[in-house]
Scaffold this active site. Sequence first.
Site, PDB file in Angstrom:
ATOM      1  N   ARG A  88     -54.560  67.013 -68.396  1.00  0.00           N
ATOM      2  CA  ARG A  88     -55.175  66.189 -69.458  1.00  0.00           C
ATOM      3  C   ARG A  88     -56.401  66.906 -70.019  1.00  0.00           C
ATOM      4  O   ARG A  88     -56.697  66.817 -71.209  1.00  0.00           O
ATOM      5  CB  ARG A  88     -55.583  64.826 -68.900  1.00  0.00           C
ATOM      6  CG  ARG A  88     -54.409  63.972 -68.410  1.00  0.00           C
ATOM      7  CD  ARG A  88     -54.925  62.674 -67.837  1.00  0.00           C
ATOM      8  NE  ARG A  88     -53.893  61.805 -67.305  1.00  0.00           N
ATOM      9  CZ  ARG A  88     -53.473  61.799 -66.044  1.00  0.00           C
ATOM     10  NH1 ARG A  88     -53.999  62.662 -65.173  1.00  0.00           N
ATOM     11  NH2 ARG A  88     -52.548  60.957 -65.655  1.00  0.00           N
ATOM     12  N   ASP A 148     -53.166  53.093 -64.060  1.00  0.00           N
ATOM     13  CA  ASP A 148     -53.033  53.736 -62.747  1.00  0.00           C
ATOM     14  C   ASP A 148     -52.742  52.688 -61.670  1.00  0.00           C
ATOM     15  O   ASP A 148     -51.911  52.904 -60.779  1.00  0.00           O
ATOM     16  CB  ASP A 148     -54.324  54.507 -62.406  1.00  0.00           C
ATOM     17  CG  ASP A 148     -54.550  55.674 -63.365  1.00  0.00           C
ATOM     18  OD1 ASP A 148     -53.556  56.233 -63.851  1.00  0.00           O
ATOM     19  OD2 ASP A 148     -55.720  56.017 -63.628  1.00  0.00           O
ATOM     20  N   ARG A 151     -49.152  51.526 -61.873  1.00  0.00           N
ATOM     21  CA  ARG A 151     -48.197  52.478 -61.261  1.00  0.00           C
ATOM     22  C   ARG A 151     -48.182  52.295 -59.742  1.00  0.00           C
ATOM     23  O   ARG A 151     -47.124  52.234 -59.124  1.00  0.00           O
ATOM     24  CB  ARG A 151     -48.606  53.913 -61.621  1.00  0.00           C
ATOM     25  CG  ARG A 151     -48.296  54.228 -63.057  1.00  0.00           C
ATOM     26  CD  ARG A 151     -48.683  55.642 -63.435  1.00  0.00           C
ATOM     27  NE  ARG A 151     -48.224  55.899 -64.792  1.00  0.00           N
ATOM     28  CZ  ARG A 151     -48.850  56.672 -65.664  1.00  0.00           C
ATOM     29  NH1 ARG A 151     -49.975  57.291 -65.324  1.00  0.00           N
ATOM     30  NH2 ARG A 151     -48.353  56.839 -66.871  1.00  0.00           N
ATOM     31  N   HIS A 175     -59.724  59.314 -64.562  1.00  0.00           N
ATOM     32  CA  HIS A 175     -58.281  59.230 -64.818  1.00  0.00           C
ATOM     33  C   HIS A 175     -57.698  60.634 -64.679  1.00  0.00           C
ATOM     34  O   HIS A 175     -57.566  61.371 -65.645  1.00  0.00           O
ATOM     35  CB  HIS A 175     -58.041  58.689 -66.222  1.00  0.00           C
ATOM     36  CG  HIS A 175     -56.586  58.579 -66.574  1.00  0.00           C
ATOM     37  ND1 HIS A 175     -55.672  57.933 -65.784  1.00  0.00           N
ATOM     38  CD2 HIS A 175     -55.892  59.026 -67.653  1.00  0.00           C
ATOM     39  CE1 HIS A 175     -54.485  57.981 -66.363  1.00  0.00           C
ATOM     40  NE2 HIS A 175     -54.591  58.646 -67.484  1.00  0.00           N
TER      41      HIS A 175
HETATM   42  N1  LIG Z   1     -55.644  56.661 -71.054  1.00  0.00           N
HETATM   43  C1  LIG Z   1     -54.392  56.689 -70.665  1.00  0.00           C
HETATM   44  O1  LIG Z   1     -54.050  56.172 -69.603  1.00  0.00           O
HETATM   45  C2  LIG Z   1     -53.339  57.319 -71.552  1.00  0.00           C
HETATM   46  C3  LIG Z   1     -51.984  57.027 -71.388  1.00  0.00           C
HETATM   47  C4  LIG Z   1     -51.046  57.601 -72.240  1.00  0.00           C
HETATM   48  C5  LIG Z   1     -51.471  58.480 -73.245  1.00  0.00           C
HETATM   49  N2  LIG Z   1     -52.783  58.762 -73.352  1.00  0.00           N
HETATM   50  C6  LIG Z   1     -53.282  59.643 -74.414  1.00  0.00           C
HETATM   51  O2  LIG Z   1     -53.184  58.954 -75.665  1.00  0.00           O
HETATM   52  C7  LIG Z   1     -53.075  59.900 -76.727  1.00  0.00           C
HETATM   53  C8  LIG Z   1     -51.895  59.525 -77.624  1.00  0.00           C
HETATM   54  O3  LIG Z   1     -50.672  59.675 -76.929  1.00  0.00           O
HETATM   55  P1  LIG Z   1     -49.283  59.409 -77.691  1.00  0.00           P
HETATM   56  O4  LIG Z   1     -48.220  59.580 -76.694  1.00  0.00           O
HETATM   57  O5  LIG Z   1     -49.366  58.165 -78.477  1.00  0.00           O
HETATM   58  O6  LIG Z   1     -49.264  60.650 -78.713  1.00  0.00           O
HETATM   59  P2  LIG Z   1     -48.484  60.729 -80.107  1.00  0.00           P
HETATM   60  O7  LIG Z   1     -48.459  62.162 -80.489  1.00  0.00           O
HETATM   61  O8  LIG Z   1     -47.217  59.980 -80.034  1.00  0.00           O
HETATM   62  O9  LIG Z   1     -49.454  59.923 -81.109  1.00  0.00           O
HETATM   63  C9  LIG Z   1     -50.711  60.369 -81.451  1.00  0.00           C
HETATM   64  C10 LIG Z   1     -50.932  59.994 -82.908  1.00  0.00           C
HETATM   65  O10 LIG Z   1     -52.289  60.287 -83.259  1.00  0.00           O
HETATM   66  C11 LIG Z   1     -52.267  60.649 -84.629  1.00  0.00           C
HETATM   67  N3  LIG Z   1     -53.488  61.319 -85.021  1.00  0.00           N
HETATM   68  C12 LIG Z   1     -53.892  62.591 -84.749  1.00  0.00           C
HETATM   69  N4  LIG Z   1     -55.095  62.832 -85.322  1.00  0.00           N
HETATM   70  C13 LIG Z   1     -55.454  61.696 -85.960  1.00  0.00           C
HETATM   71  C14 LIG Z   1     -56.598  61.313 -86.714  1.00  0.00           C
HETATM   72  N5  LIG Z   1     -57.595  62.155 -86.953  1.00  0.00           N
HETATM   73  N6  LIG Z   1     -56.625  60.078 -87.224  1.00  0.00           N
HETATM   74  C15 LIG Z   1     -55.615  59.193 -87.014  1.00  0.00           C
HETATM   75  N7  LIG Z   1     -54.515  59.497 -86.307  1.00  0.00           N
HETATM   76  C16 LIG Z   1     -54.442  60.738 -85.781  1.00  0.00           C
HETATM   77  C17 LIG Z   1     -51.022  61.531 -84.750  1.00  0.00           C
HETATM   78  O11 LIG Z   1     -50.605  61.682 -86.106  1.00  0.00           O
HETATM   79  C18 LIG Z   1     -50.041  60.770 -83.890  1.00  0.00           C
HETATM   80  O12 LIG Z   1     -49.256  59.857 -84.654  1.00  0.00           O
HETATM   81  C19 LIG Z   1     -52.942  61.260 -76.032  1.00  0.00           C
HETATM   82  O13 LIG Z   1     -54.194  61.913 -76.018  1.00  0.00           O
HETATM   83  C20 LIG Z   1     -52.497  60.909 -74.612  1.00  0.00           C
HETATM   84  O14 LIG Z   1     -52.850  61.896 -73.684  1.00  0.00           O
HETATM   85  C21 LIG Z   1     -53.722  58.199 -72.538  1.00  0.00           C
HETATM   86  O1  LIG Z   2     -50.467  61.790 -68.126  1.00  0.00           O
HETATM   87  C1  LIG Z   2     -50.829  61.847 -69.293  1.00  0.00           C
HETATM   88  O2  LIG Z   2     -51.063  62.918 -69.868  1.00  0.00           O
HETATM   89  C2  LIG Z   2     -50.946  60.588 -70.118  1.00  0.00           C
HETATM   90  C3  LIG Z   2     -51.662  59.479 -69.427  1.00  0.00           C
HETATM   91  O3  LIG Z   2     -52.941  59.850 -69.036  1.00  0.00           O
HETATM   92  C4  LIG Z   2     -50.882  58.908 -68.271  1.00  0.00           C
HETATM   93  O4  LIG Z   2     -51.425  58.816 -67.170  1.00  0.00           O
HETATM   94  O5  LIG Z   2     -49.716  58.533 -68.495  1.00  0.00           O
END
Ligand SMILES: NC(=O)c1ccc[n+]([C@@H]2O[C@H](COP(=O)([O-])OP(=O)(O)OC[C@H]3O[C@@H](n4cnc5c(N)ncnc54)[C@H](O)[C@@H]3O)[C@@H](O)[C@H]2O)c1
Ligand SMILES: O=C(O)C[C@H](O)C(=O)O
Length: 309
Positions: A88, A148, A151, A175
């Site tokens: 990450r 988390d 899960r 995380h």
């Molecule tokens: N915190 C958590 O537990 C957790 C869990 C899952 C995913 N994530 C994170 O969430 C983020 C998104 O994941 P995802 O699977 O939805 O990715 P994704 O690629 O499906 O979606 C991301 C979206 O962000 C948009 N984007 C990029 N720059 C932008 C901007 N400046 N303004 C507006 N939109 C913008 C993209 O066009 C895209 O549609 C990732 O960084 C991922 O690691 C975190």
């Molecule tokens: O694992 C990742 O990169 C996305 C998110 O933080 C998750 O735990 O699913």
Amino acid sequence: MKVTVVGAGNVGATCADVLAYREIANEVVLVDIKEGVAEGKALDIWQKAPINLYDTRTIGSTNDYEKTAGSDVIVITSGLPRKPGMTRDDLISTNAGIVKSVTENVVKHSPDAIIIIVSNPLDVMTYQAHLTSKFPRTKVIGMAGILDTARYRAFLAEELNVSPKDIQAVLMGGHGDTMVPLPRYTTVGGIPVTELIDEDKLDAIIERTKFGGGELVKLMGTSAWYAPGSAAAQMVEAIVRDQKRVFPVCIKLDGEYGINDCYLGVPVILGKNGVEKVIELDLNADEKALLETSRKHVLEVMSVLDKNA
Ligand SMILES: NC(=O)c1ccc[n+]([C@@H]2O[C@H](COP(=O)([O-])OP(=O)(O)OC[C@H]3O[C@@H](n4cnc5c(N)ncnc54)[C@H](O)[C@@H]3O)[C@@H](O)[C@H]2O)c1
Ligand SMILES: O=C(O)C[C@H](O)C(=O)O
């Protein structure tokens, strides 16, 4: 209540869908930088309303933040997800810039909102949004602990052949691989989990939980979205319905657990004011040591952000 979700990708669109079909908000605005994507997904969710019987209005916007004005809660999911082989933390340089510019835009139009960060690396992106917004720490928080913990609870439910509904647990820390599951605070229908499962099996579940995100990235080539999107929506619900839910949430610590100036997941009470209380558990020496390892890791990644600022 009005909620904005920035990033209409996998996690953002799932979150918007849950917010709509569970009628958590009256209006959900989905924003993305890619032309037409947010409008299309918002329209698709709206067209599902007569089938699934809800009336939350969903609106899409390509980078037009006027439409987000007056939001009560903003969920930021914009940014790259990781691919197999990445951590990450590898996402920091791209996602810090995205989270910074998105935060600037949302706070201009919704100065009283509560901001929930989802983009990774989660703890450090929460730091970025807090720095940029200058909002109080209780109103800029990160979603990871609910995911988390979910899960961990799901793996336990499978192993014990019980309903996941009956498993209560707390996970703390960053995380990432250094997250801190707390078996001492894990119960199954009120029974301490340690009375129901062998130590080696519990240890294996804890290990699997720590790498739970990576397991899904390996399977799908990108990261998870159903559980993350639902977890973010659950935080929104606790805020807009002032539920005073007790969840692990990422927040800047201000002396709690003897820690200052680090963003870590800790149990909190979540209500209409954001984090209304950080709950301080009386950790034992082993748990404190694990939290310290997690703190050091998050601080290292925070310093990368500071160097690039
Ligand atoms: N915190 C958590 O537990 C957790 C869990 C899952 C995913 N994530 C994170 O969430 C983020 C998104 O994941 P995802 O699977 O939805 O990715 P994704 O690629 O499906 O979606 C991301 C979206 O962000 C948009 N984007 C990029 N720059 C932008 C901007 N400046 N303004 C507006 N939109 C913008 C993209 O066009 C895209 O549609 C990732 O960084 C991922 O690691 C975190
Ligand atoms: O694992 C990742 O990169 C996305 C998110 O933080 C998750 O735990 O699913």
